[in-house]
Enzyme design. Structure first.
Site, PDB file in Angstrom:
ATOM      1  CG  ASP A  23      -2.068   0.925   1.113  1.00 48.72           C
ATOM      2  OD1 ASP A  23      -2.309   1.432   0.004  1.00 48.72           O
ATOM      3  OD2 ASP A  23      -2.749   1.171   2.129  1.00 48.72           O
ATOM      4  CG  HIS A  40       0.540   2.275  -9.281  1.00 52.12           C
ATOM      5  ND1 HIS A  40       0.275   1.862  -7.992  1.00 52.12           N
ATOM      6  CD2 HIS A  40      -0.574   2.948  -9.689  1.00 52.12           C
ATOM      7  CE1 HIS A  40      -0.944   2.267  -7.651  1.00 52.12           C
ATOM      8  NE2 HIS A  40      -1.469   2.934  -8.651  1.00 52.12           N
ATOM      9  CG  LEU A 134       9.761 -16.897  -3.717  1.00 58.52           C
ATOM     10  CD1 LEU A 134       9.353 -17.044  -2.254  1.00 58.52           C
ATOM     11  CD2 LEU A 134      10.301 -15.484  -3.962  1.00 58.52           C
TER      12      LEU A 134
HETATM   13  C1  FPP Z   1      -1.751   0.114  -3.584  1.00 58.11           C
HETATM   14  O1  FPP Z   1      -1.302   1.425  -3.417  1.00 58.11           O
HETATM   15  C2  FPP Z   1      -1.089  -0.501  -4.723  1.00 58.11           C
HETATM   16  C3  FPP Z   1      -1.714  -0.985  -5.837  1.00 58.11           C
HETATM   17  C4  FPP Z   1      -3.173  -0.962  -6.009  1.00 58.11           C
HETATM   18  C5  FPP Z   1      -0.948  -1.534  -6.965  1.00 58.11           C
HETATM   19  C6  FPP Z   1       0.274  -2.306  -6.572  1.00 58.11           C
HETATM   20  C7  FPP Z   1       1.054  -2.625  -7.777  1.00 58.11           C
HETATM   21  C8  FPP Z   1       2.393  -2.566  -7.849  1.00 58.11           C
HETATM   22  C9  FPP Z   1       3.279  -2.266  -6.720  1.00 58.11           C
HETATM   23  C10 FPP Z   1       3.027  -2.934  -9.130  1.00 58.11           C
HETATM   24  C11 FPP Z   1       3.448  -4.355  -8.966  1.00 58.11           C
HETATM   25  C12 FPP Z   1       3.676  -5.037 -10.219  1.00 58.11           C
HETATM   26  C13 FPP Z   1       3.675  -6.394 -10.297  1.00 58.11           C
HETATM   27  C14 FPP Z   1       3.939  -7.039 -11.589  1.00 58.11           C
HETATM   28  C15 FPP Z   1       3.398  -7.251  -9.117  1.00 58.11           C
HETATM   29  P1  FPP Z   1      -2.378   2.589  -3.552  1.00 58.11           P
HETATM   30  O2  FPP Z   1      -2.454   3.029  -4.961  1.00 58.11           O
HETATM   31  O3  FPP Z   1      -3.665   2.128  -2.957  1.00 58.11           O
HETATM   32  O4  FPP Z   1      -1.746   3.705  -2.656  1.00 58.11           O
HETATM   33  P2  FPP Z   1      -2.544   4.791  -1.827  1.00 58.11           P
HETATM   34  O5  FPP Z   1      -3.266   4.054  -0.749  1.00 58.11           O
HETATM   35  O6  FPP Z   1      -1.453   5.673  -1.308  1.00 58.11           O
HETATM   36  O7  FPP Z   1      -3.472   5.495  -2.760  1.00 58.11           O
END
Ligand code: FPP
Length: 254
Positions: A23, A40, A134
């Site tokens: 998150d 992201h 893994l």
């Molecule tokens: C939550 O942060 C994160 C996500 C919804 C996307 C997570 C994806 C990645 C880290 C890319 C990973 C790629 C692969 C291939 C696994 P948020 O957007 O909810 O953050 P916020 O709460 O600050 O708005």
């Protein structure tokens, strides 16, 4: 990173399965005056580092909550950007996964994914299927409520067909119908970015997991943060509903 911190890890008490709610990408980007997708993109670097760290430390299963069923309701631009990022990352990472003997797995309602993401994912699953190190499990278009409804529906269908007796349905039966049927339950669940919620993630499987929350935003999460979480986990007293004395007696028998 500081080798002495890694040295504090008790290898005999490593969690076999770690699950992470990644998150804070959006907030991390917004704090820098950038678009959410920028966060992201930076989150992918943390994914690489943590996957590599888990493989090195001998973790057997790592589940990453990459996209929830509810995330489909985000602005279209963000959803499309995330799908492109998944496809692009998976395509680029497969050779590295193979080099490190990492097997890609996925849980979620994949029928909702765009065609190209679906295809890319299936190819990556196939191309890494022989790896024995893994297990990297991506929770993609996943939510626990979707998973539980889906399991119950399939149990009901099998009872209707006569291949399953309603009276024989027990915990093990339900577990066989979950998306995680091939994986042990996570022992440690980490959530980054200061939220204290489970957010529809592995609700059944986290029944006895130790929960670890950190204020660090996901794009800033590094191997030392992972090691800190593991050390915190190793300092906990896990009783599974039993008494301390019972656990001590059981440990002495091992
Ligand atoms: C939550 O942060 C994160 C996500 C919804 C996307 C997570 C994806 C990645 C880290 C890319 C990973 C790629 C692969 C291939 C696994 P948020 O957007 O909810 O953050 P916020 O709460 O600050 O708005």
């Amino acid at each position: 990173m500081q080798e002495d911190l890694i040295g504090k890890i008790n290898k005999a008490r490593m969690p076999r399965h770690i699950a992470i709610i990644m998150d804070g990408n959006g907030r991390w980007a917004e704090e820098q005056g950038q678009d959410r997708l920028y966060g992201h993109y930076h989150g992918v670097e943390s994914v690489r580092i943590i996957v590599e760290g888990c493989a090195e430390l001998g973790v057997e299963y790592l589940t990453l909550y990459a996209f929830s069923t509810e995330n489909w309701d985000r602005p279209q631009k963000e959803v499309e950007g995330l799908m492109l990022l998944f496809v692009d990352t998976i395509r680029k990472e497969v050779p590295i996964l193979n080099k490190n003997n990492i097997r890609l797995r996925v849980i979620g309602d994949l029928s909702l994914l765009p065609k190209d993401a679906h295809k890319e994912l299936h190819e990556a699953l196939e191309m890494t299927s022989q790896n024995t190190g893994l297990n990297l499990i991506l929770a993609l278009s996943y939510s626990s409520r979707w998973e539980l409804v889906n399991a119950v529906k399939h149990i009901a269908l099998d009872v209707e067909k006569g291949t399953l007796q309603a009276a024989n349905v027990n915990q093990q039966t339900l577990e066989q119908y979950l998306a995680t049927s091939e994986f042990p339950d996570p022992e440690l669940m980490i959530r980054t970015s200061g939220e204290y919620r489970i957010s529809n993630f592995l609700l059944y499987q986290l029944a006895y997991a130790e929960l670890y929350f950190t204020n660090t935003r996901w794009p800033d999460f590094r191997k030392e943060n992972l090691v800190e979480a593991i050390l915190d986990f190793q300092g906990r007293n896990r009783r599974f509903g039993k008494t301390d004395k019972q656990i001590e007696e059981e440990t002495a028998l091992l």
